[in-house]
Design a protein around this motif. Structure first.
Motif, mmCIF file in Angstrom:
data_model
loop_
_atom_site.group_PDB
_atom_site.id
_atom_site.type_symbol
_atom_site.label_atom_id
_atom_site.label_comp_id
_atom_site.label_asym_id
_atom_site.label_seq_id
_atom_site.Cartn_x
_atom_site.Cartn_y
_atom_site.Cartn_z
ATOM 1 N N GLN A 734 0.925 -1.277 0.053
ATOM 2 C CA GLN A 734 0.097 -0.027 -0.124
ATOM 3 C C GLN A 734 0.895 1.218 0.023
ATOM 4 O O GLN A 734 0.367 2.377 -0.149
ATOM 5 C CB GLN A 734 -0.837 0.038 1.054
ATOM 6 C CG GLN A 734 -1.844 -1.026 1.384
ATOM 7 C CD GLN A 734 -2.640 -1.115 0.296
ATOM 8 O OE1 GLN A 734 -3.177 -0.293 -0.106
ATOM 9 N NE2 GLN A 734 -2.892 -2.623 -0.598
ATOM 10 N N THR A 735 2.147 1.093 0.155
ATOM 11 C CA THR A 735 3.145 2.086 0.330
ATOM 12 C C THR A 735 3.907 2.615 -1.134
ATOM 13 O O THR A 735 4.448 1.772 -1.561
ATOM 14 C CB THR A 735 4.277 1.854 1.290
ATOM 15 O OG1 THR A 735 3.954 1.096 2.377
ATOM 16 C CG2 THR A 735 4.831 2.966 1.663
ATOM 17 N N PRO A 736 3.405 3.906 -1.515
ATOM 18 C CA PRO A 736 4.307 4.395 -2.548
ATOM 19 C C PRO A 736 5.837 4.354 -2.134
ATOM 20 O O PRO A 736 6.024 4.676 -1.147
ATOM 21 C CB PRO A 736 3.897 5.876 -2.890
ATOM 22 C CG PRO A 736 2.552 5.792 -2.203
ATOM 23 C CD PRO A 736 2.507 4.926 -1.103
ATOM 24 N N GLN A 737 6.651 3.933 -3.374
ATOM 25 C CA GLN A 737 7.969 3.793 -2.791
ATOM 26 C C GLN A 737 8.909 3.882 -4.073
ATOM 27 O O GLN A 737 8.477 3.769 -5.117
ATOM 28 C CB GLN A 737 8.318 2.345 -2.073
ATOM 29 C CG GLN A 737 7.682 1.247 -2.984
ATOM 30 C CD GLN A 737 7.317 0.019 -1.957
ATOM 31 O OE1 GLN A 737 8.411 -0.853 -2.004
ATOM 32 N NE2 GLN A 737 6.191 -0.028 -1.636
ATOM 33 N N TYR A 738 10.301 3.908 -3.837
ATOM 34 C CA TYR A 738 11.201 4.052 -4.973
ATOM 35 C C TYR A 738 12.162 2.760 -4.802
ATOM 36 O O TYR A 738 12.296 2.335 -3.638
ATOM 37 C CB TYR A 738 12.070 5.498 -4.651
ATOM 38 C CG TYR A 738 11.195 6.825 -5.179
ATOM 39 C CD1 TYR A 738 11.248 7.143 -6.428
ATOM 40 C CD2 TYR A 738 10.484 7.331 -4.409
ATOM 41 C CE1 TYR A 738 10.678 8.334 -6.787
ATOM 42 C CE2 TYR A 738 9.815 8.510 -4.442
ATOM 43 C CZ TYR A 738 9.847 8.936 -5.723
ATOM 44 O OH TYR A 738 9.309 10.203 -6.214
ATOM 45 N N TYR A 739 12.610 2.680 -6.261
ATOM 46 C CA TYR A 739 13.581 1.476 -6.038
ATOM 47 C C TYR A 739 14.872 1.850 -6.919
ATOM 48 O O TYR A 739 14.768 2.349 -8.067
ATOM 49 C CB TYR A 739 12.864 0.434 -6.654
ATOM 50 C CG TYR A 739 13.685 -1.069 -7.126
ATOM 51 C CD1 TYR A 739 14.337 -1.609 -6.120
ATOM 52 C CD2 TYR A 739 13.734 -1.346 -8.256
ATOM 53 C CE1 TYR A 739 15.325 -2.966 -6.165
ATOM 54 C CE2 TYR A 739 14.634 -2.436 -8.650
ATOM 55 C CZ TYR A 739 15.151 -3.227 -7.829
ATOM 56 O OH TYR A 739 15.895 -4.310 -7.967
ATOM 57 N N SER A 740 16.111 1.524 -6.715
ATOM 58 C CA SER A 740 17.106 1.580 -7.362
ATOM 59 C C SER A 740 17.459 0.266 -8.066
ATOM 60 O O SER A 740 18.116 -0.744 -7.456
ATOM 61 C CB SER A 740 18.561 2.216 -6.659
ATOM 62 O OG SER A 740 19.364 1.902 -7.602
#
Length: 887
Positions: A734-740
């Protein structure tokens, strides 16, 4: 006296007091007839002397007052006085005092540091001064010839002071040329402003036309001014022997003819009524022939306006014609003599030229060189047939390219070098001969035709010789010569080693080449262990090493990953051999030494090489030429219904295939090389191609094909992350998130979006990688799969000292505004091959709307529906603009 004549004399009377008393003003009436322009009558004013550079203010005053007159609104009179100003303006010429040159800077050839100041000639030496520009080929040639003269003639150099003064406005252009070319016999200067129309010295020497070569004597007087470098040695030697100062030549002081008034009238009448028609109707003359006939009546104008007749001329004749027109011009002159008599004609200058004879001599010398090397020029052809798969029709479509050539079939590089070394001095000799044939500029267009005839013929022969060098896909690689490696001046040969794939990357310091280097570096480093002796990658530069000094300073360490090689000379023959017309350009040679590919771009170099590494050496050695029966069998198969097996591959961005057949024909002999298959297929779709190729294998063994296969690599992402790498806060679906994807780490929105406006470059970001944004909760989880690897880019960072901007030169697909701030690339739209403008991008405002949802998001989805966009799709965040595909 006509009204026009009154006007020019009246105006001259008003300004005569501004002209020094020792200047003799001459008023010349001239009737001039030329073959190409017809009969023209002019009235000219001319001065015997010019204002000096020191008198420039007085000359400007004279011009200002002259320009204040209306000239009776007569354009002819206006032109007459414009020309008069030219004859009286300050000009450096034979006999003038040379003076001092201001606004120049001295150039140190070792460091390319400059020192501003002025230039003065040496009083105890003869000064040779060449005015030139690296942007004017004629001036480059002159400077090179004089540099070579001084290099070979050390005694001459000891007696003179050689100076080269450039008019390059862009110092980088000048530095680049001087680095690449050894012009070390001269001391170098440059006008800091380049060509400057307000610079009095430049105007006085007419430096808008280059080259200008000036010899200045020990007494600071100009010995001579010329544009011809081959005359300089004689000019200097003559001056050194005589040691005399040269005074400016004043033609107006010479004794001139004054023929009888009635005789003059008769000549003028005959010129106007008869001779003009005879010349215009003479169709036997060549287009490049030049003929000029003119009559002059001239008066000297005193200070009080009185006129004294000083010349009433015979009919003066100047001609410069080809040997083919010699009898025509003799007949024409005889007709004039019959009408006017011998005594009333003066042949002022005559020249019989033979450009066609020069062309024949060049051809004969070329043929002699061929005979000495047992070579002949032949007509031959190269036919390339491509059968290209058309995705939306599900069929192969044939395309045929036929190139008819004239050259030496299968010419080897060493043979080319031998022949060219024999003919090149001959070419140069005759080019110089035609270039220097006449210094007159009143018939430049006719002279240019002669030069074009000779130069075009030389270019044709050179191209004919070089065309035999050209290699095509399927032919054997030939050794590349005359290069040296970065950091080593030793000349080497670039050869192919059996069982090794050789990749040659022709490059230059341009945007197209530079955008490929990050991908190439990543490719080489990732495969360093597996390649070793199996793959060799070489970058061959367009120019010499000196040209790239700034590039290697800016990209320090790149030479430790990539082997760079530099040409000994510019425009070497290997560029012809391997069809290098633009940079970048790839040439790939397989394990047995066959050229497998020549192209300006490759979709995925790593994939292509991986597949070639899998090829067995023994199988490759079985490749043979294709006979007619085999060719027919394959082409019939291509046109059969077997292609229905490719029907599932209807997306041209994700699948392409073509078959290539190359046939050489020389006389009656035909050779068709082993056929080539080029295809690109997406990960997971290979089974459809394999089914098709198995059917083809029954018709003609696949071992006999050269197969260039590229797989579009894709990846799948795991979602969600467990915790933020920086703050360890929990992450979930449910959490908007970033990824490298570059270090396989997740970040929360709070940490990933930290941006320090006061910091510089990538230091503005807490997380410096290009990050993928997951717009959780994901309604469509299919967006996690089938992501193109090449869409992720190279995670480029701003280099220290480089400019950077968050103003991206790209329009947002969501709102059509220019993207400012962060750029967001949709990773799921338009999957497959990257073509021009194949990315869907959003700006910061649209990104915010995508996160928030609502009516604005609905508009964005509607605008991007043609690309198949939905709000669950993954977005790659790019902080700074480096180029459309550079991120």
């Amino acid at each position: 006296m006509s009204n026009k004549e009154k006007i020019d004399l009246q105006i001259l009377g008003k300004v005569r007091h501004l002209i020094p008393n020792n200047f003799i003003i001459e008023r010349i009436k001239k009737h001039e007839l030329q073959k190409n322009t017809g009969l023209v009558k002019t009235i000219q004013l001319r001065s015997s002397m010019r204002f000096t550079l020191e008198q420039n203010d007085k000359y400007d005053e004279f011009c200002d007052i002259l320009d204040s007159f209306t000239f009776g609104n007569d354009l002819e009179v206006i032109k007459q006085f414009d020309n008069f100003k030219e004859t009286i303006k300050p000009k450096l010429m034979k006999g003038s005092t040379f003076g001092t040159i201001n606004g120049v800077e001295n150039i140190d050839l070792n460091t390319f540091q400059t020192k501003k100041g002025c230039f003065r000639t040496l009083q105890d030496k003869t000064n040779l001064i060449v005015f030139w520009s690296s942007q004017v080929p004629k001036s480059i040639k002159a400077l090179q010839q004089l540099n070579e003269l001084l290099k070979q003639n050390k005694d001459l150099k000891l007696q003179i002071n050689p100076i080269a003064i450039s008019l390059d406005g862009d110092f980088n252009n000048l530095k680049s040329y001087l680095r690449d070319n050894q012009i070390k016999e001269f001391e170098h200067y440059r006008f800091t402003l380049g060509w400057d129309s307000s610079n009095e010295f430049q105007k006085a020497l007419e430096l808008n036309y280059l080259p200008k070569i000036v010899v200045v004597g020990k007494d600071n007087y100009v010995v001579d001014v010329t544009t011809k470098s081959n005359k300089i040695e004689d000019i200097i030697n003559t001056y050194i022997k005589t040691g005399e100062s040269v005074q400016e030549f004043e033609e107006i002081h010479q004794q001139k003819d004054i023929i009888e008034k009635e005789t003059y009238k008769q000549i003028k009448q005959t010129l106007i009524q008869n001779i003009a028609n005879q010349l215009s109707q003479n169709i036997k003359l060549e287009q490049s022939d030049f003929i000029k006939l003119y009559l002059i009546k001239s008066h000297k104008i005193s200070h009080d306006g009185n006129q004294e007749l000083i010349e009433r001329s015979q009919l003066n004749i100047v001609y410069d014609v080809s040997v083919q027109s010699e009898q025509v011009i003799i007949q024409f002159l005889n007709e004039i003599k019959t009408q006017l008599g011998n005594n009333n004609i003066h042949i002022q200058k005559q020249l019989i030229k033979d450009p066609n004879g020069i062309v024949k001599k060049i051809s004969d010398a070329f043929q002699d060189a061929l005979k000495q090397n047992n070579k002949v020029i032949q007509d031959y052809s190269i036919k390339t047939e491509s059968f290209n798969y058309v995705n939306d029709k599900g069929v192969f479509q044939q395309d045929v390219q036929l190139i008819n050539k004239k050259g030496i079939f299968n010419l080897k590089f060493q043979e080319y070098q031998t022949i060219y070394s024999q003919v090149q001095p001959i070419f140069k000799k005759y080019q110089e001969e035609i270039e220097e044939s006449d210094e007159e500029h009143d018939h430049e267009s006719e002279q240019q035709q002669d030069r074009n005839l000779v130069n075009n013929h030389i270019n044709q022969l050179t191209n004919t010789l070089r065309s035999g060098l050209q290699l095509t896909v399927g032919q054997r690689f030939q050794t590349i010569q005359n290069y040296h490696k970065f950091g080593n001046d030793q000349q080497i040969q670039i050869e192919h080693k059996e069982n090794q794939i050789l990749i040659i990357f022709y490059w230059n310091d341009n945007k197209e080449s530079n955008r490929l280097f990050p991908t190439i570096i990543k490719f080489l480093l990732a495969n360093e262990d597996s390649f070793k002796d199996n793959v060799r990658f070489l970058a061959l530069s367009q120019h010499k090493l000196d040209h790239y000094q700034h590039y290697f300073l800016k990209n320090e360490g790149i030479e430790e990953v990539i082997d760079f090689y530099f040409p000994i000379e510019e425009n070497q023959a290997d560029l012809i051999q391997y069809n290098v017309n633009t940079f970048p350009h790839f040439v790939i040679i397989d394990k047995i030494g066959n050229i497998r590919l020549q192209s300006g771009q490759i979709e995925d170099l790593e994939s292509l090489i991986e597949h070639q590494l899998e090829e067995g050496l023994d199988n490759l050695k079985q490749l043979v030429n294709l006979n007619e029966e085999q060719y027919n069998q394959i082409t019939q198969f291509l046109q059969s219904d077997a292609s229905v097996n490719l029907g599932q591959l209807n997306n041209k961005r994700q699948f392409s295939m073509n078959f290539i057949f190359i046939e050489f024909q020389c006389c009656e002999n035909k050779t068709r090389l082993s056929p080539i298959i080029n295809y690109t297929v997406r990960d997971g779709k290979q089974k459809y191609v394999e089914t098709y190729l198995k059917l083809l294998n029954k018709v003609y063994s696949l071992i006999q094909f050269q197969v260039n296969k590229t797989t579009q690599k894709t990846l799948n992402f795991l979602f969600p992350g467990k915790a933020c790498k920086l703050c360890q806060n929990e992450l979930n679906e449910q959490t908007p998130q970033y990824y490298s994807p570059f270090i396989d780490e997740f970040y929360c929105v709070k940490c990933a979006e930290v941006f320090d406006t006061k910091a510089i470059g990538n230091n503005k970001l807490r997380v410096k990688d290009n990050l993928i944004f997951f717009n959780a909760p994901l309604v469509d989880k299919s967006v996690l799969n089938d992501i193109d690897v090449n869409r992720l880019g190279n995670n480029l960072k701003v280099k220290k000292g480089d400019p950077y901007s968050q103003r991206h030169a790209i329009d947002c697909n969501g709102c059509d505004n220019e993207i400012r701030g962060f750029r967001y690339i949709v990773l799921n739209c338009l999957p497959g091959k990257l073509t021009d403008m194949a990315l869907v991008d959003f700006c910061q405002d649209c990104f915010n709307q995508i996160r928030q949802g609502g009516t604005h998001l609905e508009k964005i989805v509607k605008r991007t529906s043609m690309y198949g966009y939905n709000p669950s799709m993954l977005l790659l965040r790019i902080p700074f603009y480096m180029g459309y595909y550079e991120y």
